[in-house]
Design a protein around this motif. Structure first.
Motif: not given
Length: 70
Positions: A18-27, A29-37
């Motif tokens: 789970a920690v690996y998947i979280f850091f993969w998502a951050v790297d 760019g999954q959390y770059d645009d939180l307001e656009g969608p």
């Protein structure tokens, strides 16, 4: 007690995954645009004047296009 010898390492593997998947998502760019969608669901996709979900660099080029304004 013998079940703990299996459950504790299994839980640690799941947490590590789970920690690996979280850091993969951050790297990636999954959390770059939180307001656009969240804002894009409020507008019609077929409306050519809709620019709410476009990044700022694309908005400037879209403003220069000959899009009829109502």
């Amino acid at each position: 007690m013998p079940a703990l010898y299996i459950m504790i390492p299994a839980a640690l593997l799941i947490v590590g995954f789970a920690v690996y998947i979280f850091f993969w998502a951050v790297d990636s760019g999954q959390y770059d645009d939180l307001e656009g969608p969240a804002h894009s669901i409020l507008f019609d996709d077929d409306d050519p004047r809709h620019q709410g979900a476009l990044p700022q660099a694309e908005r400037k080029t879209a403003d220069k296009d000959d899009v009829p304004r109502a």
